[in-house]
Design a protein around this motif. Structure first.
Motif, short mmCIF file in Angstrom:
data_model
loop_
_atom_site.label_atom_id
_atom_site.label_comp_id
_atom_site.label_asym_id
_atom_site.label_seq_id
_atom_site.Cartn_x
_atom_site.Cartn_y
_atom_site.Cartn_z
N VAL A 1 0.83 -1.20 0.00
CA VAL A 1 0.00 0.00 0.00
C VAL A 1 0.86 1.25 0.00
CG1 VAL A 1 -1.71 1.30 1.35
CG2 VAL A 1 -1.95 -1.16 1.07
N THR A 2 1.96 1.22 0.76
CA THR A 2 2.85 2.38 0.82
C THR A 2 3.50 2.67 -0.53
OG1 THR A 2 3.31 1.86 3.13
CG2 THR A 2 4.80 3.39 2.05
N LEU A 3 3.98 1.63 -1.20
CA LEU A 3 4.61 1.84 -2.51
C LEU A 3 3.60 2.28 -3.57
CD1 LEU A 3 7.10 -1.17 -2.65
CD2 LEU A 3 7.64 1.24 -2.27
N LEU A 4 2.41 1.71 -3.54
CA LEU A 4 1.41 2.10 -4.52
C LEU A 4 0.91 3.53 -4.28
CD1 LEU A 4 -0.67 -1.20 -4.79
CD2 LEU A 4 0.99 -0.30 -6.41
N ASP A 5 0.93 3.97 -3.04
CA ASP A 5 0.53 5.35 -2.75
C ASP A 5 1.59 6.35 -3.22
OD1 ASP A 5 -1.35 7.24 -1.36
OD2 ASP A 5 0.48 7.62 -0.22
N GLY A 6 2.86 6.03 -2.98
CA GLY A 6 3.94 6.83 -3.53
C GLY A 6 4.46 7.97 -2.67
N LYS A 7 3.84 8.26 -1.53
CA LYS A 7 4.27 9.40 -0.72
C LYS A 7 5.65 9.18 -0.11
CE LYS A 7 -0.40 10.89 0.52
NZ LYS A 7 -1.36 11.10 1.63
N CYS A 8 5.91 7.96 0.36
CA CYS A 8 7.19 7.68 1.01
C CYS A 8 8.35 7.79 0.02
CB CYS A 8 7.17 6.30 1.65
SG CYS A 8 6.12 6.17 3.10
N ILE A 9 8.19 7.22 -1.15
CA ILE A 9 9.25 7.30 -2.15
C ILE A 9 9.45 8.74 -2.62
CG2 ILE A 9 9.97 6.51 -4.43
CD1 ILE A 9 10.14 4.38 -2.27
N THR A 10 8.36 9.47 -2.76
CA THR A 10 8.48 10.88 -3.15
C THR A 10 9.24 11.68 -2.11
OG1 THR A 10 6.39 10.71 -4.35
CG2 THR A 10 7.16 12.92 -3.81
N CYS A 11 8.97 11.40 -0.83
CA CYS A 11 9.67 12.12 0.23
C CYS A 11 11.12 11.68 0.35
CB CYS A 11 8.94 11.91 1.55
SG CYS A 11 9.69 12.72 2.98
N ALA A 12 11.37 10.40 0.20
CA ALA A 12 12.72 9.87 0.44
C ALA A 12 13.69 10.21 -0.68
CB ALA A 12 12.66 8.36 0.65
N PHE A 13 13.22 10.22 -1.93
CA PHE A 13 14.13 10.36 -3.07
C PHE A 13 13.83 11.59 -3.92
CE2 PHE A 13 13.86 5.82 -2.08
CZ PHE A 13 15.20 5.51 -1.90
N CYS A 14 13.22 12.60 -3.32
CA CYS A 14 12.93 13.81 -4.09
C CYS A 14 14.20 14.57 -4.46
CB CYS A 14 11.97 14.72 -3.31
SG CYS A 14 12.59 15.21 -1.69
N THR A 15 15.26 14.44 -3.67
CA THR A 15 16.51 15.13 -4.02
C THR A 15 17.27 14.43 -5.13
OG1 THR A 15 17.64 13.91 -2.25
CG2 THR A 15 16.75 16.08 -1.69
N SER A 16 16.82 13.25 -5.57
CA SER A 16 17.49 12.50 -6.64
C SER A 16 16.77 12.63 -7.97
CB SER A 16 17.59 11.02 -6.25
OG SER A 16 18.30 10.85 -5.04
N VAL A 17 15.86 13.58 -8.09
CA VAL A 17 15.15 13.77 -9.35
C VAL A 17 16.14 14.23 -10.43
CG1 VAL A 17 13.37 15.13 -10.52
CG2 VAL A 17 12.98 14.29 -8.20
N PRO A 18 16.12 13.63 -11.61
CA PRO A 18 17.05 14.05 -12.68
C PRO A 18 16.64 15.40 -13.28
CG PRO A 18 15.60 12.33 -13.47
CD PRO A 18 15.31 12.47 -12.02
#
Length: 338
Positions: free
Chosen positions: A116-133
């Motif tokens: 549920v956490t991965l499908l929602d996407g908030k955690c990944i967005t928060c954790a890896f937002c500084t790695s956006v190309p």
């Protein structure tokens, strides 16, 4: 009180179905907990990764431990693993089977949480937002941003109300990019867990059928033996307490009869039945020794019956006793029938 006893006996007889129901309830509860959880990304370069991965991994670990805690077989597994060998050996295959069975049920709620956490996407967005190309999705020609300032700006992507880097990269573009990756990881995780569950549930008995059946049988035996031992101990304790209380009141009635010159009352009929259930263990030290002996040196799993034993160790063969010779006529009739 009888209704509660009937419910408890029903749960004991259907323990596997009951534990599956608890695991399903925990899985639904984990999904509901995540939907009710107020996710607030700190939007700081040094805290986003820790917060996002913490929300992704720490609650599943807690749910995994909670699944073991709610399983009644944990204490049985620990007792079987730590007990002395004594007259009965310990089979590692049985212990592995018991642990794997408990781990499979305990993994349901954590898998639902991670999915549920991965499908929602908030955690990944928060954790890896500084790695956006930025060089691919943004405007790298925008002047005035050093490496540290760029990290600070990108860390605010999950916080739309304070994000001030639209000239560098649009907030909606970065969020959609990270959420797409998170959902792809979520579906891959669901596919991986489903495949592993299929392999464990279906293919394992096919390759090791004999070991699987043996491990399952003896794990059931250990569970049933423990329940029967607890029931026998409870019955013995009840009979022991009844006899002790009756003897106490008999002694009191004898003393009162000696003082008042009255004949003491007769002992109730159930006193003899309680004494028969004590099985010869009538004092505290003997009971403690019996319990210690059960823990240190459990009896071997080999039933012995005098009527089934013969001179060559095979059961079911008829042999005449040594002290009573068989007449010749009977021997002749016996061999003629054979």
């Amino acid at each position: 009180m009888d209704k509660f006893r009937m419910i408890f006996q029903f749960l004991q007889s259907n323990q596997e179905s009951f534990m599956n129901g608890i695991c399903g309830i925990m899985a639904l509860a984990s999904a509901q907990m995540y939907s009710a959880f107020d996710f607030n990304c700190p939007c700081l370069p040094h805290y986003n990764l820790a917060y996002g991965l913490g929300i992704l991994l720490v609650p599943p670990f807690i749910l995994f431990l909670l699944g073991f805690v709610l399983n009644n077989n944990v204490s049985m597994l620990a007792e079987e693993w730590r007990r002395p060998r004594g007259h009965r050996g310990k089979d590692p295959a049985v212990l592995r089977y018991m642990f794997c069975s408990m781990a499979q049920r305990a993994m349901i709620a954590p898998v639902v949480w991670v999915s549920v956490t991965l499908l929602d996407g908030k955690c990944i967005t928060c954790a890896f937002c500084t790695s956006v190309p930025v060089e691919t999705l943004g405007n790298i020609s925008h002047p005035g941003f050093s490496q540290g300032e760029m990290k600070r700006v990108l860390a605010r992507i999950p916080c739309k109300e304070i994000y001030d880097g639209q000239e560098l990269i649009a907030n909606e573009v970065a969020v959609r990019y990270l959420r797409c990756i998170s959902q792809a990881l979520g579906w891959c995780f669901v596919l991986l867990m489903t495949t592993l569950a299929f392999l464990v549930r279906s293919l394992r008995p096919c390759f090791t059928q004999a070991i699987f059946l043996k491990s399952r049988y003896w794990s059931h035996y250990i569970d049933i033996e423990r329940k029967l031992f607890d029931e026998t101990c409870a019955e013995h304790a009840r009979s022991f307490a009844r006899v002790c209380i009756q003897q106490f009141f008999e002694g009191m009635s004898t003393d009162l009869a000696a003082i008042r010159c009255h004949s003491p009352r007769k002992t109730p009929a159930d006193a003899g039945e309680a004494v028969e259930k004590l099985l010869g263990i009538t004092d505290q030290s003997t009971m403690n020794s019996a319990l210690k002996s059960w823990h240190r040196c459990k009896p071997p799993l080999h039933l012995q019956h005098p009527a089934l034993h013969s001179s060559n160790g095979c059961a079911g063969e008829e042999h005449p006793p040594a002290h009573s010779p068989v007449p010749r006529r009977e021997m002749a009739a016996y061999y003629s029938r054979v």
